[in-house]
Design a protein around this motif. Structure first.
Motif, short mmCIF file in Angstrom:
data_model
loop_
_atom_site.label_atom_id
_atom_site.label_comp_id
_atom_site.label_asym_id
_atom_site.label_seq_id
_atom_site.Cartn_x
_atom_site.Cartn_y
_atom_site.Cartn_z
N GLN A 36 -35.43 45.52 -57.96
CA GLN A 36 -36.56 46.13 -57.26
C GLN A 36 -37.87 45.77 -57.96
N ALA A 37 -37.86 45.76 -59.28
CA ALA A 37 -39.06 45.42 -60.05
C ALA A 37 -39.49 43.98 -59.79
N GLN A 38 -38.53 43.07 -59.72
CA GLN A 38 -38.86 41.69 -59.43
C GLN A 38 -39.41 41.53 -58.02
N ALA A 39 -38.84 42.26 -57.08
CA ALA A 39 -39.31 42.16 -55.70
C ALA A 39 -40.71 42.72 -55.51
N THR A 40 -41.07 43.72 -56.32
CA THR A 40 -42.38 44.37 -56.19
C THR A 40 -43.36 43.98 -57.28
N ASN A 41 -42.89 43.21 -58.26
CA ASN A 41 -43.69 42.80 -59.42
C ASN A 41 -44.28 44.01 -60.15
N LYS A 42 -43.44 45.01 -60.37
CA LYS A 42 -43.83 46.21 -61.10
C LYS A 42 -42.94 46.34 -62.34
N GLU A 69 -48.62 65.10 -60.18
CA GLU A 69 -49.59 64.14 -60.73
C GLU A 69 -48.88 62.88 -61.24
N PHE A 70 -47.77 63.05 -61.95
CA PHE A 70 -47.01 61.88 -62.41
C PHE A 70 -46.43 61.13 -61.23
N GLN A 71 -45.94 61.84 -60.25
CA GLN A 71 -45.34 61.20 -59.09
C GLN A 71 -46.36 60.34 -58.35
N ARG A 72 -47.58 60.84 -58.22
CA ARG A 72 -48.64 60.04 -57.58
C ARG A 72 -48.96 58.80 -58.43
N TYR A 73 -49.01 58.99 -59.76
CA TYR A 73 -49.29 57.87 -60.66
C TYR A 73 -48.22 56.79 -60.56
N ALA A 74 -46.97 57.20 -60.63
CA ALA A 74 -45.85 56.26 -60.69
C ALA A 74 -45.57 55.58 -59.36
N GLN A 75 -45.91 56.22 -58.28
CA GLN A 75 -45.55 55.73 -56.95
C GLN A 75 -45.94 54.27 -56.72
N ASP A 76 -47.13 53.88 -57.10
CA ASP A 76 -47.60 52.52 -56.85
C ASP A 76 -47.54 51.61 -58.07
N LYS A 77 -47.18 52.17 -59.23
CA LYS A 77 -47.27 51.38 -60.46
C LYS A 77 -45.94 51.04 -61.10
N LEU A 78 -44.89 51.83 -60.83
CA LEU A 78 -43.65 51.70 -61.60
C LEU A 78 -42.41 51.73 -60.71
N VAL A 79 -41.36 51.11 -61.21
CA VAL A 79 -40.01 51.30 -60.68
C VAL A 79 -39.34 52.24 -61.68
N LEU A 80 -38.80 53.33 -61.20
CA LEU A 80 -38.24 54.35 -62.09
C LEU A 80 -36.73 54.23 -62.19
N ALA A 81 -36.22 54.41 -63.40
CA ALA A 81 -34.77 54.40 -63.64
C ALA A 81 -34.44 55.48 -64.65
N ARG A 82 -33.43 56.28 -64.35
CA ARG A 82 -33.02 57.36 -65.26
C ARG A 82 -31.54 57.22 -65.57
N PHE A 83 -31.23 57.33 -66.86
CA PHE A 83 -29.85 57.25 -67.34
C PHE A 83 -29.59 58.52 -68.14
N ASP A 84 -28.80 59.41 -67.55
CA ASP A 84 -28.59 60.73 -68.12
C ASP A 84 -27.22 60.82 -68.79
N PHE A 85 -27.19 61.58 -69.89
CA PHE A 85 -25.97 61.77 -70.66
C PHE A 85 -25.74 63.27 -70.91
N PRO A 86 -25.39 64.02 -69.84
CA PRO A 86 -25.15 65.45 -70.02
C PRO A 86 -23.87 65.69 -70.82
N ARG A 87 -23.80 66.83 -71.49
CA ARG A 87 -22.63 67.17 -72.29
C ARG A 87 -21.78 68.27 -71.66
N SER A 88 -22.40 69.13 -70.88
CA SER A 88 -21.68 70.25 -70.28
C SER A 88 -20.74 69.76 -69.18
#
Length: 151
Positions: A36-42, A69-88
């Protein structure tokens, strides 16, 4: 009747604010995020977190990533990826997602740092590393902008 109209007029700004801030989509697959980042150059903002045991991870999510506020900032500038490691056990991820998270960590978070926030080029090169920073979304957005101008 006037009371009903008054109530509707009070609700209108609330609905308008929610409509202005669409929820962001967080990728949970590193190759897909890079594609997605390559396709959007972000750049990619990759976040490694322990959502149910890491206090700074929880604070970062609540104070920054969940804020409009962060969501508005990131919307046009970033591709977001989250990798979570919960323990419960109650927060356990499906085996397929756990495998994807572990693959991303093996590639980008060998030290096992939490929270770890990486800015990646669309090709997957690490541009910057950071983590939790106090100050809320405005301060975090400004810091990310500063990191991105250095790339």
């Amino acid at each position: 009747m006037r009371f009903l109209l008054f109530c509707l007029l009070l609700l209108l700004p609330i609905v308008g604010v929610q409509a202005q801030t669409p929820a962001l989509t967080w990728n949970t697959d590193l190759p897909q995020a890079l594609q997605q980042a390559q396709a959007t150059n972000k750049p990619v903002l990759a976040v490694f977190s322990g959502s149910d045991w890491c206090k700074p991870c929880i604070m970062l999510k609540q104070e920054v990533f969940d804020q409009p506020e962060f969501q508005r900032y990131a919307q046009d500038k970033l591709v977001l990826a989250r990798f979570d490691f919960p323990r419960s056990k109650k927060n356990k991820l499906p085996a397929e997602q756990t495998k994807r998270n572990e693959q991303a960590a093996a590639q980008l978070n060998k030290e096992g740092s939490f929270p770890l926030v990486l800015l990646l080029s669309p090709e997957g090169k690490v541009l910057a590393k950071t983590g939790y920073r106090p100050g809320g979304p405005a301060a975090y957005d400004a810091y990310l902008s500063q990191l991105l101008t250095k790339r």
